[in-house]
Motif scaffolding. Structure first.
Motif, PDB file in Angstrom:
ATOM      1  N   ILE A 264       0.824  -1.216   0.000  1.00 20.16           N
ATOM      2  CA  ILE A 264       0.000   0.000   0.000  1.00 20.16           C
ATOM      3  C   ILE A 264       0.855   1.263   0.000  1.00 20.16           C
ATOM      4  O   ILE A 264       0.451   2.298  -0.536  1.00 20.16           O
ATOM      5  CB  ILE A 264      -0.962  -0.017   1.201  1.00 20.16           C
ATOM      6  N   ALA A 265       2.058   1.204   0.574  1.00 18.49           N
ATOM      7  CA  ALA A 265       2.933   2.373   0.611  1.00 18.49           C
ATOM      8  C   ALA A 265       3.135   2.931  -0.789  1.00 18.49           C
ATOM      9  O   ALA A 265       3.391   2.189  -1.746  1.00 18.49           O
ATOM     10  CB  ALA A 265       4.285   2.007   1.223  1.00 18.49           C
ATOM     11  N   GLY A 266       3.005   4.227  -0.899  1.00 13.44           N
ATOM     12  CA  GLY A 266       3.117   4.889  -2.189  1.00 13.44           C
ATOM     13  C   GLY A 266       1.794   5.103  -2.879  1.00 13.44           C
ATOM     14  O   GLY A 266       1.707   5.832  -3.863  1.00 13.44           O
ATOM     15  N   HIS A 267       0.736   4.470  -2.322  1.00 12.41           N
ATOM     16  CA  HIS A 267      -0.595   4.580  -2.925  1.00 12.41           C
ATOM     17  C   HIS A 267      -1.593   5.288  -2.016  1.00 12.41           C
ATOM     18  O   HIS A 267      -2.766   5.413  -2.365  1.00 12.41           O
ATOM     19  CB  HIS A 267      -1.127   3.188  -3.276  1.00 12.41           C
ATOM     20  N   THR A 268      -1.150   5.711  -0.843  1.00 11.27           N
ATOM     21  CA  THR A 268      -2.027   6.438   0.082  1.00 11.27           C
ATOM     22  C   THR A 268      -1.187   7.400   0.896  1.00 11.27           C
ATOM     23  O   THR A 268       0.050   7.287   0.955  1.00 11.27           O
ATOM     24  CB  THR A 268      -2.783   5.475   1.012  1.00 11.27           C
ATOM     25  N   SER A 269      -1.838   8.349   1.526  1.00 13.09           N
ATOM     26  CA  SER A 269      -1.135   9.294   2.398  1.00 13.09           C
ATOM     27  C   SER A 269      -0.888   8.683   3.774  1.00 13.09           C
ATOM     28  O   SER A 269       0.201   8.815   4.344  1.00 13.09           O
ATOM     29  CB  SER A 269      -1.950  10.582   2.541  1.00 13.09           C
ATOM     30  N   LEU A 270      -1.911   8.013   4.317  1.00 12.43           N
ATOM     31  CA  LEU A 270      -1.861   7.494   5.683  1.00 12.43           C
ATOM     32  C   LEU A 270      -2.548   6.144   5.743  1.00 12.43           C
ATOM     33  O   LEU A 270      -3.661   5.986   5.239  1.00 12.43           O
ATOM     34  CB  LEU A 270      -2.560   8.472   6.632  1.00 12.43           C
ATOM     35  N   GLN A 271      -1.887   5.164   6.342  1.00 14.08           N
ATOM     36  CA  GLN A 271      -2.511   3.862   6.619  1.00 14.08           C
ATOM     37  C   GLN A 271      -2.652   3.693   8.121  1.00 14.08           C
ATOM     38  O   GLN A 271      -1.713   3.940   8.884  1.00 14.08           O
ATOM     39  CB  GLN A 271      -1.670   2.712   6.063  1.00 14.08           C
TER      40      GLN A 271
ATOM     41  N   THR B  99       5.148   4.106  14.323  1.00 13.51           N
ATOM     42  CA  THR B  99       4.946   4.827  13.072  1.00 13.51           C
ATOM     43  C   THR B  99       6.070   4.507  12.091  1.00 13.51           C
ATOM     44  O   THR B  99       7.238   4.431  12.479  1.00 13.51           O
ATOM     45  CB  THR B  99       4.911   6.347  13.318  1.00 13.51           C
ATOM     46  N   TYR B 100       5.702   4.333  10.825  1.00 11.00           N
ATOM     47  CA  TYR B 100       6.666   4.058   9.756  1.00 11.00           C
ATOM     48  C   TYR B 100       6.369   4.972   8.575  1.00 11.00           C
ATOM     49  O   TYR B 100       5.218   5.355   8.340  1.00 11.00           O
ATOM     50  CB  TYR B 100       6.563   2.598   9.289  1.00 11.00           C
ATOM     51  N   THR B 101       7.385   5.316   7.827  1.00  9.62           N
ATOM     52  CA  THR B 101       7.200   6.071   6.587  1.00  9.62           C
ATOM     53  C   THR B 101       7.913   5.350   5.452  1.00  9.62           C
ATOM     54  O   THR B 101       9.003   4.794   5.636  1.00  9.62           O
ATOM     55  CB  THR B 101       7.742   7.505   6.706  1.00  9.62           C
ATOM     56  N   LYS B 102       7.266   5.359   4.295  1.00  9.17           N
ATOM     57  CA  LYS B 102       7.828   4.704   3.118  1.00  9.17           C
ATOM     58  C   LYS B 102       7.133   5.261   1.883  1.00  9.17           C
ATOM     59  O   LYS B 102       5.901   5.369   1.850  1.00  9.17           O
ATOM     60  CB  LYS B 102       7.614   3.183   3.212  1.00  9.17           C
ATOM     61  N   LYS B 103       7.908   5.631   0.887  1.00  7.09           N
ATOM     62  CA  LYS B 103       7.369   6.127  -0.385  1.00  7.09           C
ATOM     63  C   LYS B 103       6.344   7.250  -0.170  1.00  7.09           C
ATOM     64  O   LYS B 103       5.278   7.265  -0.782  1.00  7.09           O
ATOM     65  CB  LYS B 103       6.736   4.985  -1.180  1.00  7.09           C
ATOM     66  N   LYS B 104       6.668   8.156   0.740  1.00  5.97           N
ATOM     67  CA  LYS B 104       5.824   9.317   1.055  1.00  5.97           C
ATOM     68  C   LYS B 104       4.482   8.919   1.690  1.00  5.97           C
ATOM     69  O   LYS B 104       3.564   9.741   1.741  1.00  5.97           O
ATOM     70  CB  LYS B 104       5.590  10.174  -0.189  1.00  5.97           C
ATOM     71  N   SER B 105       4.380   7.697   2.159  1.00  5.94           N
ATOM     72  CA  SER B 105       3.196   7.246   2.906  1.00  5.94           C
ATOM     73  C   SER B 105       3.588   7.025   4.357  1.00  5.94           C
ATOM     74  O   SER B 105       4.737   6.701   4.667  1.00  5.94           O
ATOM     75  CB  SER B 105       2.645   5.940   2.324  1.00  5.94           C
ATOM     76  N   THR B 106       2.618   7.181   5.251  1.00  8.33           N
ATOM     77  CA  THR B 106       2.828   6.961   6.685  1.00  8.33           C
ATOM     78  C   THR B 106       1.927   5.832   7.163  1.00  8.33           C
ATOM     79  O   THR B 106       0.753   5.765   6.802  1.00  8.33           O
ATOM     80  CB  THR B 106       2.508   8.235   7.488  1.00  8.33           C
ATOM     81  N   LEU B 107       2.491   4.945   7.969  1.00  3.08           N
ATOM     82  CA  LEU B 107       1.730   3.879   8.633  1.00  3.08           C
ATOM     83  C   LEU B 107       1.719   4.155  10.125  1.00  3.08           C
ATOM     84  O   LEU B 107       2.775   4.348  10.738  1.00  3.08           O
ATOM     85  CB  LEU B 107       2.366   2.510   8.369  1.00  3.08           C
TER      86      LEU B 107
END
Length: 272
Positions: free
Chosen positions: A195-202, A233-241
């Motif tokens: 999902i990373a890279g396809h959403t702003s926040l998970q 919290t994690y960040t990847k491909k401009k997405s945050t989990l």
């Protein structure tokens, strides 16, 4: 020299005693209180992609309730009653309402109804919900939570829009096409891999925050579907989990340390 040696020995003994006392206190806390203790943790998510009008918008993330006994339900009722004082805008449920069989449905519905969120209440199912998915879905719906199964819903606030995607435990990432700031609500944290890279926040739960989590060491218990992403919290491909520790531990891992049970209160901030 003999006096210095004795003094040094006393210091070492005192230091060892303090360490032992701290360990004993923590063991007592874990055994006696970690199952039921909880907090409302404050999280801030800042991004220039968030519409300015959403600055200060509050989201409650509730996950992994694991109801098994009437005492669990009484505890949940108290937590949600307390949540009603937090002035939230949007309420999200990340899955795993019951641990096994459904019981006291009407009480559970009333507890869920007590959550007040003027801009919507949404849910996804977790792995423990799936064996009785229709029943849990109906119960959540009756409690005011719309259950999303690989679906999108726009969230409007002050004439601006962000997009919410509720994805199942087998998420359909092809749905993620929003040009707006977007939130993905899905049970498994490890779905962030795709999902990373396809959403702003998970937002996800499931992991229990690793149950036993220590500084420098990390999480000692990594359950399936939360092996890579377990705590925090994690960040990847401009997405945050952002991972929730859950409202309650799974009965399989009843004790917690460094991963306190929680309801997350997430505040959006426009900017960096």
């Amino acid at each position: 020299m003999a006096r210095k040696f004795k003094l040094r020995k006393r210091v070492y003994v005192l230091f060892a005693g303090i360490i032992a006392l701290i360990l004993v206190i923590n063991v007592i806390y874990v055994a006696a209180f970690s199952k039921t203790a909880y907090t409302f943790s404050q999280e801030n998510v800042a991004s220039t992609s968030i519409p300015k009008d959403f600055d200060g918008f509050k989201v409650a993330m509730i996950s992994d309730v694991h109801l098994k006994t009437e005492a669990d339900l009484t505890r949940l009722t108290q937590i949600l009653k307390e949540l009603s004082t937090k002035d939230i805008d949007l309420a999200l449920f990340g899955g795993d309402l019951y641990y096994s069989k459904i019981f006291s449905s009407e009480k559970t519905i009333q507890a869920l109804k007590s959550v007040e969120a003027p801009y919507g209440k949404f849910a996804v199912l977790g792995d423990e919900d799936e064996s009785q998915g229709k029943e849990v879905t109906a119960l959540l719906n009756d409690g005011g939570f719309e259950v999303l199964n690989n679906e999108e819903r726009p969230i409007y606030y002050k004439d601006k829009e962000i997009d919410l995607y509720g994805l199942s435990t087998t998420p359909q990432t092809s749905l993620l096409h929003s040009a707006n700031y977007s939130i993905v609500l899905t049970h498994y944290p490890d779905s962030f891999t795709t999902i990373a890279g396809h959403t702003s926040l998970q937002l996800s739960g499931h992991s229990g925050g690793g149950y036993l989590t220590f500084p420098l060491i990390g999480s000692l218990i990594k359950v399936k579907h939360a092996k890579t992403y377990t705590h925090g919290t994690y960040t990847k491909k401009k997405s945050t989990l952002l991972i929730s520790n859950g409202v309650a531990p799974s009965p399989l891992y009843p004790y917690k340390f460094g991963a306190k049970n929680e309801v997350q209160i997430i505040t959006f901030t426009y900017g960096h």
